[in-house]
Design a protein around this motif. Structure first.
Motif, mmCIF file in Angstrom:
data_model
loop_
_atom_site.group_PDB
_atom_site.id
_atom_site.type_symbol
_atom_site.label_atom_id
_atom_site.label_comp_id
_atom_site.label_asym_id
_atom_site.label_seq_id
_atom_site.Cartn_x
_atom_site.Cartn_y
_atom_site.Cartn_z
ATOM 1 N N VAL A 49 4.345 -0.525 10.609
ATOM 2 C CA VAL A 49 3.028 -0.553 11.219
ATOM 3 C C VAL A 49 2.062 0.284 10.383
ATOM 4 C CG1 VAL A 49 1.678 0.002 13.279
ATOM 5 C CG2 VAL A 49 3.987 -0.947 13.508
ATOM 6 N N ASP A 50 2.444 1.534 10.091
ATOM 7 C CA ASP A 50 1.639 2.391 9.222
ATOM 8 C C ASP A 50 2.400 3.691 8.981
ATOM 9 O OD1 ASP A 50 -0.496 3.239 7.651
ATOM 10 O OD2 ASP A 50 -1.985 2.503 9.079
ATOM 11 N N ALA A 51 1.835 4.564 8.145
ATOM 12 C CA ALA A 51 2.479 5.839 7.838
ATOM 13 C C ALA A 51 1.421 6.912 7.634
ATOM 14 C CB ALA A 51 3.343 5.713 6.578
ATOM 15 N N TRP A 52 1.780 8.139 8.005
ATOM 16 C CA TRP A 52 0.891 9.290 7.859
ATOM 17 C C TRP A 52 1.610 10.343 7.022
ATOM 18 C CZ3 TRP A 52 0.918 5.966 11.758
ATOM 19 C CH2 TRP A 52 -0.313 5.543 12.287
ATOM 20 N N TYR A 53 1.018 10.673 5.876
ATOM 21 C CA TYR A 53 1.597 11.670 4.985
ATOM 22 C C TYR A 53 1.126 13.075 5.374
ATOM 23 C CZ TYR A 53 2.947 8.099 1.506
ATOM 24 O OH TYR A 53 3.513 7.034 0.854
ATOM 25 N N VAL A 96 5.067 10.887 9.087
ATOM 26 C CA VAL A 96 5.313 9.939 10.176
ATOM 27 C C VAL A 96 5.313 8.518 9.632
ATOM 28 C CG1 VAL A 96 4.505 9.026 12.390
ATOM 29 C CG2 VAL A 96 4.195 11.457 11.850
ATOM 30 N N VAL A 97 6.349 7.749 9.971
ATOM 31 C CA VAL A 97 6.385 6.316 9.694
ATOM 32 C C VAL A 97 6.456 5.603 11.033
ATOM 33 C CG1 VAL A 97 7.685 4.405 8.674
ATOM 34 C CG2 VAL A 97 7.524 6.587 7.463
ATOM 35 N N MET A 98 5.469 4.775 11.323
ATOM 36 C CA MET A 98 5.437 4.032 12.583
ATOM 37 C C MET A 98 5.978 2.625 12.345
ATOM 38 S SD MET A 98 2.215 3.161 15.106
ATOM 39 C CE MET A 98 2.045 4.808 15.790
ATOM 40 N N MET A 99 6.840 2.175 13.260
ATOM 41 C CA MET A 99 7.471 0.870 13.126
ATOM 42 C C MET A 99 7.390 0.092 14.435
ATOM 43 S SD MET A 99 10.914 1.945 11.019
ATOM 44 C CE MET A 99 11.383 0.217 10.816
ATOM 45 N N GLU A 100 7.625 -1.203 14.341
ATOM 46 C CA GLU A 100 7.658 -2.071 15.515
ATOM 47 C C GLU A 100 8.967 -2.844 15.511
ATOM 48 O OE1 GLU A 100 7.310 -5.360 18.131
ATOM 49 O OE2 GLU A 100 7.312 -5.633 15.964
ATOM 50 N N ASP A 101 9.692 -2.771 16.618
ATOM 51 C CA ASP A 101 10.959 -3.488 16.729
ATOM 52 C C ASP A 101 10.669 -4.967 16.919
ATOM 53 O OD1 ASP A 101 13.293 -4.728 17.547
ATOM 54 O OD2 ASP A 101 13.983 -3.054 18.761
ATOM 55 N N ASP A 102 11.028 -5.763 15.917
ATOM 56 C CA ASP A 102 10.741 -7.191 15.966
ATOM 57 C C ASP A 102 11.880 -8.004 16.560
ATOM 58 O OD1 ASP A 102 8.390 -8.447 15.516
ATOM 59 O OD2 ASP A 102 8.620 -8.704 13.375
ATOM 60 N N GLY A 103 12.828 -7.351 17.190
ATOM 61 C CA GLY A 103 13.902 -8.083 17.847
ATOM 62 C C GLY A 103 15.233 -7.918 17.168
ATOM 63 N N THR A 105 0.827 -1.202 0.000
ATOM 64 C CA THR A 105 0.000 0.000 0.000
ATOM 65 C C THR A 105 0.858 1.247 0.000
ATOM 66 O OG1 THR A 105 -1.763 -1.134 1.174
ATOM 67 C CG2 THR A 105 -1.787 1.261 1.254
ATOM 68 N N LEU A 106 1.872 1.272 0.880
ATOM 69 C CA LEU A 106 2.721 2.447 0.992
ATOM 70 C C LEU A 106 3.515 2.685 -0.283
ATOM 71 C CD1 LEU A 106 3.998 2.005 4.635
ATOM 72 C CD2 LEU A 106 2.344 3.676 3.806
ATOM 73 N N CYS A 107 4.049 1.615 -0.842
ATOM 74 C CA CYS A 107 4.820 1.777 -2.077
ATOM 75 C C CYS A 107 3.921 2.252 -3.221
ATOM 76 C CB CYS A 107 5.496 0.459 -2.450
ATOM 77 S SG CYS A 107 6.825 0.000 -1.323
ATOM 78 N N GLY A 114 -8.272 16.373 15.050
ATOM 79 C CA GLY A 114 -9.229 15.306 14.790
ATOM 80 C C GLY A 114 -8.545 14.003 14.428
ATOM 81 N N THR A 115 -9.272 13.086 13.829
ATOM 82 C CA THR A 115 -8.800 11.731 13.565
ATOM 83 C C THR A 115 -8.201 11.612 12.177
ATOM 84 O OG1 THR A 115 -10.467 10.793 15.049
ATOM 85 C CG2 THR A 115 -9.493 9.311 13.421
ATOM 86 N N ARG A 116 -7.039 10.962 12.109
ATOM 87 C CA ARG A 116 -6.386 10.678 10.827
ATOM 88 C C ARG A 116 -6.012 9.202 10.786
ATOM 89 N NH1 ARG A 116 -3.284 14.480 7.903
ATOM 90 N NH2 ARG A 116 -2.589 12.644 6.752
ATOM 91 N N ASP A 117 -6.533 8.484 9.792
ATOM 92 C CA ASP A 117 -6.131 7.089 9.581
ATOM 93 C C ASP A 117 -4.810 7.060 8.835
ATOM 94 O OD1 ASP A 117 -8.360 5.981 10.785
ATOM 95 O OD2 ASP A 117 -9.530 6.009 8.929
ATOM 96 N N GLY A 118 -4.001 6.031 9.094
ATOM 97 C CA GLY A 118 -2.751 5.872 8.380
ATOM 98 C C GLY A 118 -2.987 5.455 6.943
ATOM 99 N N ALA A 119 -1.961 5.608 6.108
ATOM 100 C CA ALA A 119 -2.081 5.262 4.691
ATOM 101 C C ALA A 119 -2.372 3.781 4.492
ATOM 102 C CB ALA A 119 -0.796 5.641 3.954
ATOM 103 N N GLY A 120 -1.892 2.939 5.407
ATOM 104 C CA GLY A 120 -2.124 1.507 5.297
ATOM 105 C C GLY A 120 -3.384 1.044 5.996
#
Length: 372
Positions: free
Chosen positions: A339-343, A285-292, A10-12, A351-357
Motif C-alpha cells: 500500500v505504501d511505506a514510511w521511512y 513502516v510498511v503498510m500492506m493489504e491482504d489480497d486473500g 517507487t519504493l525500490c 503532523g502529516t507525513r505522506d508515504g514514499a509511494g
C-alpha cells in the motif's frame, strides 16, 4: 502500469546505498503452476468451488430466501455457519463443500484450524434488481478485465471487472478482518521463533516504570486501497520495524480494521509505535493489504531471513527496503499488495507525513502512556 507496480517501483528506487540483503524463501513461498507456467491460487480455487456449489444450491427457493435475509444488511456472512443453521437439503450439501474449501483456505494462508471458517458471502451489484442473481469470486489477478460468475445451473457468465453489474451478485470471499487477525498472530509467533523480536505473547516486553512515549495515528487516508468493486473492504495491516533495546532488529505488526475505503479520511487515534521497545528514536513502516492469498507463515520466514542479516552498527539503518525486498512478489497470483511505506519515523514526529509511494497519508501526534 498499475498503481501497485508504481508503488513497488517507487519504493525500490528509494533503496539506500550500503544495505545488502540476502533473502531466502522457504518451500512455502513456492506456488504450483498450471498450463503456460502461470501460478495457480489454492485460495481462489477453493473460493471458486464454494461459489459454484452456492450457485447451484440457490435453486432451492427456501434456502435462497434464507441467504437473502442473511446478506440483506450488506455485510459479509460466514458461509459455513449460514449453511449449518439451515434445515434445507441444499444447505446441507453446500456445508460439506464449504467445510472442505475452508480447510484449503487455511492451509494456503498458513493458518491453524482454530482460525475457523473464513469463507463468506456478501451481496453487491444491483441489489434492488429483480433479475436473477449470480454468484462470483473476485479474480485472483488484480488487473483482470473480466470476472467469472455462475447462475443457479452452474453455468459460467462473464462480468466486467471495472463496472458494477446491473444484476444482484453474491460474492464468495474471505473474511479479511478475521484472516488478518489470525495471520498477524502467526506472523509474530514465527518471527519470534526465528529470532526476530516482536510483540508476540512469548516475547519479553520492556516498559518504562512510569510509562512510555508512543506515536499515535490521529488521521489516515489512502488514495488507492488496492481493491476492486467485487472485493469490497480492504484488509490493511502495517509492519513496523526498527532496532530493539538489545540492538537486534525487531518487528511489530499493527492492524487497521477500520481502513475500508480509499479516498476517505479516518480518525482512529491508534498507537502505531511504542518507543519503549526501540533502541533508537527511529522506526520504519510498511503498510500492506491482504489480497486473500497471503501466506503469513511464508511471509514471516521471508522477512526473518532478510532482517536477521542486518546488524546494529551504532547508527540507525532504515529497514523499509529490506522488508519490501523480502516480501515474496508472487506467493500466488493474488499476493499481499504494497500500500505504501514510511521511512524513518522519529519519536518526535508530529503532523502529516505522506508515504514514499504518495498513496497513503498519516497524521501523527506524540502520546504518553502512563504505567499502571
Amino acid at each position: 502500469m498499475s498503481v501497485r507496480k508504481q508503488l513497488r517501483t517507487t519504493l525500490c528506487g528509494l533503496a539506500l546505498a550500503g544495505i545488502v540483503v540476502t533473502t531466502t524463501q522457504g518451500p512455502a513461498a513456492a506456488a504450483p503452476t498450471v498450463d503456460g507456467g502461470a501460478k495457480a491460487s489454492p485460495v481462489a480455487a477453493a473460493e471458486d468451488t464454494a461459489a459454484r456449489s452456492l450457485a447451484r444450491s440457490l435453486g432451492d427457493a427456501g434456502w435462497r430466501a434464507e441467504v437473502d435475509r442473511a446478506v440483506a444488511g450488506g455485510t459479509g456472512t460466514g458461509l459455513k455457519a449460514l449453511a449449518d443453521k439451515s434445515r434445507t437439503r441444499a444447505a446441507t450439501s453446500l456445508a460439506v463443500d464449504v467445510a472442505a474449501a475452508d480447510r484449503s483456505v487455511r492451509a494456503a494462508k498458513g493458518l491453524a484450524a482454530d482460525a475457523g471458517g473464513l469463507l463468506t458471502v456478501t451481496l453487491t451489484g444491483a441489489v434492488g434488481s429483480h433479475r436473477a442473481p449470480l454468484v462470483a469470486v473476485a479474480p485472483s489477478d488484480d488487473e483482470a478485465a473480466a470476472i467469472t460468475a455462475y447462475d443457479t445451473n452452474g453455468r459460467a457468465r462473464t462480468l466486467d471487472a471495472a463496472r458494477t453489474p446491473d444484476v444482484p451478485v453474491y460474492v464468495v470471499g474471505i473474511d479479511g478482518e478475521k484472516a488478518v487477525e489470525a495471520g498477524v498472530k502467526v506472523l509474530e509467533r514465527e518471527l519470534a521463533a526465528a529470532g526476530v523480536a516482536t510483540a508476540a505473547p512469548s516475547a519479553p516486553a520492556a516498559t518504562a516504570a512510569t510509562g512510555y512515549w508512543t506515536s499515535r495515528i490521529t488521521s489516515v487516508r489512502l488514495n488507492d486501497d488496492m481493491e476492486t468493486w467485487i472485493k469490497g473492504d480492504a484488509e490493511i495491516f502495517s509492519i513496523v520495524s526498527g532496532f530493539g533495546l538489545d540492538g537486534k532488529v525487531r518487528v511489530d505488526t499493527v492492524t487497521h480494521p477500520y481502513l475500508n475505503d480509499e479516498g476517505t479520511t479516518y480518525y482512529p487515534n491508534q498507537i502505531l509505535v511504542n518507543w519503549s521497545q526501540y533502541k533508537y528514536n527511529l522506526a520504519d513502516v510498511v503498510m500492506m493489504e491482504d489480497d486473500g492469498d497471503t501466506n503469513y507463515s511464508a511471509l514471516a520466514k521471508a522477512i526473518a531471513a532478510a532482517l536477521l542479516t542486518i546488524a546494529d552498527l551504532g547508527a540507525y539503518i532504515p529497514l523499509v527496503d529490506p522488508v519490501v525486498d523480502a516480501i515474496p512478489s508472487s506467493f500466488w497470483t493474488d499476493d499481499a499488495d504494497f500500500v505504501d511505506a514510511w521511512y524513518t519515523l522519529a519519536r518526535e514526529t508530529t503532523g502529516t507525513r505522506d508515504g514514499a509511494g504518495a498513496n497513503g497519508r498519516f497524521t501523527f501526534d506524540r502520546y504518553w502512556v502512563s504505567a499502571l
